[in-house]
Design a protein around this motif. Structure first.
Motif, PDB file in Angstrom:
ATOM      1  N   SER A 226       0.832  -1.198   0.000  1.00  0.00           N
ATOM      2  CA  SER A 226       0.000   0.000   0.000  1.00  0.00           C
ATOM      3  C   SER A 226       0.866   1.247   0.000  1.00  0.00           C
ATOM      4  N   LEU A 228      -0.060   4.053   1.058  1.00  0.00           N
ATOM      5  CA  LEU A 228      -0.338   4.824   2.268  1.00  0.00           C
ATOM      6  C   LEU A 228       0.579   4.434   3.415  1.00  0.00           C
ATOM      7  N   ALA A 278     -12.980  10.264  -6.146  1.00  0.00           N
ATOM      8  CA  ALA A 278     -11.907   9.280  -5.974  1.00  0.00           C
ATOM      9  C   ALA A 278     -10.882   9.779  -4.967  1.00  0.00           C
ATOM     10  N   GLY A 279     -10.580  11.084  -5.015  1.00  0.00           N
ATOM     11  CA  GLY A 279      -9.621  11.661  -4.081  1.00  0.00           C
ATOM     12  C   GLY A 279     -10.105  11.621  -2.644  1.00  0.00           C
ATOM     13  N   ALA A 282      -9.910   8.128  -1.389  1.00  0.00           N
ATOM     14  CA  ALA A 282      -8.516   7.721  -1.180  1.00  0.00           C
ATOM     15  C   ALA A 282      -8.000   8.167   0.183  1.00  0.00           C
ATOM     16  N   THR A 283      -8.530   9.258   0.704  1.00  0.00           N
ATOM     17  CA  THR A 283      -8.060   9.743   2.007  1.00  0.00           C
ATOM     18  C   THR A 283      -8.401   8.784   3.140  1.00  0.00           C
ATOM     19  N   GLY A 285      -8.238   5.508   2.583  1.00  0.00           N
ATOM     20  CA  GLY A 285      -7.630   4.251   2.171  1.00  0.00           C
ATOM     21  C   GLY A 285      -8.448   3.468   1.181  1.00  0.00           C
ATOM     22  N   TYR A 286      -9.499   4.078   0.677  1.00  0.00           N
ATOM     23  CA  TYR A 286     -10.433   3.418  -0.222  1.00  0.00           C
ATOM     24  C   TYR A 286      -9.963   3.555  -1.663  1.00  0.00           C
ATOM     25  N   GLU A 287     -10.072   2.476  -2.430  1.00  0.00           N
ATOM     26  CA  GLU A 287      -9.651   2.495  -3.823  1.00  0.00           C
ATOM     27  C   GLU A 287     -10.867   2.305  -4.729  1.00  0.00           C
TER      28      GLU A 287
END
Length: 319
Positions: A226, A228, A278-279, A282-283, A285-287
């Motif tokens: 990942s 992250l 999407a951004g 993503a914060t 941790g989601y894709e």
């Protein structure tokens, strides 16, 4: 009037009614049912989706959290709701993958009681420990656990964390003691407080505590790692079968008019195509990984088989 003529009239009437519903849909608020507590990864993603879809559909979307029993409470509620497009389930591989192999008397059928709308995306998990545990990496942790059987406890709040932890515990003979929780937030708080020592948790729940220095990350579930937490190795480096990722998708009660399902699918896919959405996802941790309904239906069938294999590998008895 012959049976064939009656049947043809019934089909035409049904199609006309369905089209009329779709023309005026939605004319009232939509209820988005989420099978986990407020603050969970599914809840966080669901609220972002609800806000975006509300703007696109021009109608309020009310989030309804119905946590408990690994999503069964929410799934049954939606399965028994009118098939009119005003009740939507945002759920995971718990209700539409693992539960069929965890419960003898499941009160809903994941395939027959629901129509898939769209897959939204995937959510990785991470193995985190309380800093008091004397380990700086995954191998040290496993060695310490084996040297102190029965002294370390792990929390589980959903099927992904349960199955992943059980397989790791069984294969590595770690001697960990499982503690079930109703919500991931409660489990994380107990982990930070030291009442349990380890958990395989979703990124949205665990990352704030990791950033605050209250938890240590030892591994992540995607085999690719990942971005992250780039220094955390994949659990698959120890056990290849632990390349696990949870997923989220939208479902409606079986029999919902096709035009309405198509509208929900179209608007959700358009929403997920927006870089801003999407951004935001993503914060946590989601894709984002959209799948239209036909592809999603096949994916769900494959996932049910996949999680069944994992549960048997973990020797988890059915309740």
């Amino acid at each position: 009037m012959t049976k064939k003529i009656k049947f043809a009239i019934a089909v035409l009437f049904s199609a006309a009614t369905s089209h009329a519903w779709a023309e005026t849909y939605p004319s009232k608020p939509i209820r988005l049912v989420i099978p986990f507590a407020a603050g969970s990864a599914t809840d966080a993603a669901g609220r972002l989706i609800a806000q975006g879809l509300s703007q696109r559909l021009g109608q309020a979307i009310v989030v309804d959290n119905r946590a408990g029993a690994n999503g069964q409470i929410a799934a049954v509620n939606v399965a028994q709701s009118p098939a009119d497009g005003y009740t939507v389930l945002m759920t995971t591989n718990s209700t539409h993958g693992a539960n069929s192999y965890l419960y003898k008397n499941l009160a809903y059928d994941p395939l027959k009681d629901f129509d898939p709308v769209v897959r939204i995306g995937t959510l990785p998990f991470m193995l985190v420990i309380n800093p008091a545990v004397p380990a700086t990496n995954l191998r040290e942790f496993l060695n310490y656990a084996r040297a102190h059987p029965g002294e370390l406890s792990y929390g589980t709040s959903n099927t992904t964390s349960l199955i992943c932890a059980e397989i790791l515990n069984l294969r590595e003979k770690a001697g960990l003691v499982g503690v079930p929780y109703k919500s991931s937030q409660q489990a994380i708080l107990d982990l930070v407080a030291g009442r349990i020592q380890v958990m395989i948790a979703d990124f949205a729940t665990a990352m704030p505590q990791v950033k605050a220095g209250k938890l240590k990350v030892l591994a992540v579930t995607p085999a690719r790692g990942s971005a992250l937490v780039p220094n955390a190795p994949p659990l698959a480096s120890v056990l290849p079968e632990l390349n696990l990722i949870s997923w989220n998708g939208l479902f409606v009660p079986a029999g919902t008019p096709r035009d309405i399902v198509a509208r929900l699918e179209k608007e959700t896919l358009a929403l997920l195509a927006q870089p801003e959405i999407a951004g935001k996802l993503a914060t946590i941790g989601y894709e984002v990984g959209p799948m239209p309904r036909a592809q999603f239906a096949l994916f769900v069938s494959e996932q049910m088989a996949r999680w069944g294999t994992l549960i048997r590998a973990a020797n988890i008895p059915m309740e």
